[in-house]
Design a protein around this motif. Structure first.
Motif, short mmCIF file in Angstrom:
data_model
loop_
_atom_site.label_atom_id
_atom_site.label_comp_id
_atom_site.label_asym_id
_atom_site.label_seq_id
_atom_site.Cartn_x
_atom_site.Cartn_y
_atom_site.Cartn_z
N UNK A 51 22.97 -48.48 164.08
CA UNK A 51 21.83 -47.57 164.01
C UNK A 51 20.90 -47.74 165.20
N UNK A 52 21.15 -48.74 166.04
CA UNK A 52 20.32 -48.96 167.22
C UNK A 52 20.69 -50.25 167.90
N UNK A 53 20.06 -50.47 169.03
CA UNK A 53 20.27 -51.69 169.84
C UNK A 53 18.95 -52.43 169.91
N UNK A 54 19.00 -53.76 170.00
CA UNK A 54 17.77 -54.53 170.08
C UNK A 54 17.81 -55.50 171.24
N UNK A 55 16.69 -55.51 171.99
CA UNK A 55 16.53 -56.43 173.10
C UNK A 55 15.24 -57.22 172.94
N UNK A 56 15.18 -58.34 173.61
CA UNK A 56 13.99 -59.19 173.64
C UNK A 56 13.59 -59.37 175.10
#
Length: 265
Positions: A51-56
């Motif tokens: 449902x999406x991508x996550x970055x920090x």
């Protein structure tokens, strides 16, 4: 696992978690090895139904901090496949510099954790990520915003046509920095940490006027485990307690602890 690529990590989480739940669950892909992510990884993740991508853009000590180049490329690839990009917005290099200064000055106690994560570190990163979203046309999802400046940046970006979902969390709306001064502050160690009351009031106004349009838990079953150290940098941290978070938010609203006027934004 440290040597797992994003595809294998997603498939493992999907196969382990989804068959045993009766809840409506959707999984995003947290890109924990950002320098190794490729366009092909993003294409394949989209095919798998993330449902999406996550970055920090923080946590260099954990090896998960994405450079601006990586954020730009992931946003561009995500846009090609209709995937929003979540970003944890704190300036990791600035926090690392402030941490080094604190340790050099002998400020090794737990309260220095909070001192080294100032509001400006969040606000600068929010603005930078919104600029990259504007450049790429990406749909950005900025997680657990906690400052007046952060929500102001969101308002300004939306006026420029940037597609952005702004999220805040329970502790961003219910805990101010008075908890740091009282007793042992370790239970309140979080990133971003509890802010001065004026920031909470600003985030409540942002909830009232729709600037903040998502409320999350940011619940962790396990605490973040930084590299071992005898100072504040080695203390595991996170604020848990997912079962009480919705009641806490509802209680704050019903009791009117934070009286806000949306027209004041």
């Amino acid at each position: 696992d440290d040597d797992e690529d994003p595809i294998a990590a997603f498939e493992r989480a999907r196969d382990r978690m989804l068959p045993d739940t009766t809840l409506d669950v959707a999984l995003h892909a947290a890109l924990w090895s950002p320098d190794e992510v490729t366009a092909e990884h993003v294409r394949r993740l989209a095919e798998l139904g993330v449902c999406g991508l996550k970055l920090y853009v923080a946590y260099p000590e954990l090896g998960i901090m994405a450079s601006d180049r990586v954020v730009y490329e992931v946003m561009r690839w995500g846009t090609e496949h209709g995937l929003p990009v979540q970003v944890h917005c704190e300036n990791g290099d600035l926090i690392a510099a402030l941490t080094a200064e604190a340790l050099a000055d002998g400020r090794t106690g737990v309260r220095s954790f909070f001192d080294t994560r100032p509001a400006i570190a969040e606000e600068e990163a929010v603005h930078r990520m919104l600029c990259l979203a504007q450049l790429t046309g990406a749909e950005a999802y900025l997680v657990h915003l906690s400052t007046a400046g952060a929500v102001d940046h969101v308002r300004a970006a939306r006026r420029q046509g940037v597609r952005v979902t702004a999220e805040s969390c329970t502790w961003n709306l219910t805990l101010d920095d008075s908890v740091i001064a009282a007793g042992d502050p370790r239970p309140y160690m979080a990133a971003p940490p509890p802010r001065p009351r004026r920031h909470l009031e600003a985030v409540w106004r942002a909830v009232a006027d729709g600037t903040v349009n998502a409320l999350g838990s940011d619940h962790h079953e396990r605490t973040y485990a930084p590299p071992e150290a005898a100072d504040f940098t080695g203390i595991p941290y996170s604020i848990r307690g997912i079962r009480v978070r919705l009641p806490m938010l509802l209680a704050e609203e019903l009791e009117g602890t934070f009286q806000v006027d949306a027209s004041a934004s």
